[in-house]
Design a protein around this motif. Structure first.
Motif: not given
Length: 161
Positions: A10, A13-14
């Motif tokens: 993540g 992706a964040d």
């Protein structure tokens, strides 16, 4: 750590979902599209913006030009010098204040601005072509709203000359 692992946990992706990151990438993309369309003209979007501000015989000083475009003094100075060296603008002493230099577009500057205008419209169309007509209008409206909301809270606001 493999790139796929970073996406899986993540972290990237964040990052990729953050407004600042997306705006920076959008700027890179639109700058690349502009550069592709104006490659034969050898003009930057900042130079083009200055020529637009000076079109039609407008004569303003460098500080006022910077305020109209939301640019800092050093960037403005470099771009103005480049445009002057290329014969696209002239600096003349203001008859009312001999300490002040006024900028005006030359006929060569007007010609390159007109050519760049056509190329700029092509790059804008390419950038917005990924959207439906309604979404493109909404995208531009939302960007304008965002810019307006924060304009006065940054170091280089856009203000009237």
């Amino acid at each position: 750590m493999k790139p796929d692992d970073r996406l899986d946990n993540g972290s990237l992706a964040d990052l990729y979902g953050r407004p600042g990151f997306l705006i920076r990438r959008a700027h890179q993309i639109t700058s690349a599209l502009f550069a592709e369309e104006t490659d034969d003209l050898a003009i930057t979007s900042t130079q083009f913006g200055m020529l637009i501000a000076l079109q039609g015989g407008i004569s303003i000083d460098q500080a006022s030009l910077a305020r109209l475009l939301g640019l800092d003094r050093s960037t403005t100075g470099l771009v103005v010098t480049n445009l002057e060296e290329r014969g696209f603008i002239e600096r003349k002493t203001d008859p009312g204040d001999r300490r002040r230099r006024m900028l005006t577009i030359t006929p060569a500057g007007e010609a390159i601005r007109a050519q760049a205008e056509t190329a700029s419209r092509r790059s804008q169309a390419r950038a917005l072509d990924v959207f439906s007509e309604d979404d493109a209008a909404a995208f531009v409206r939302l960007l304008g709203h965002f810019v307006d909301a924060f304009n006065t809270s940054i170091r280089t606001p856009i203000t009237d000359a």
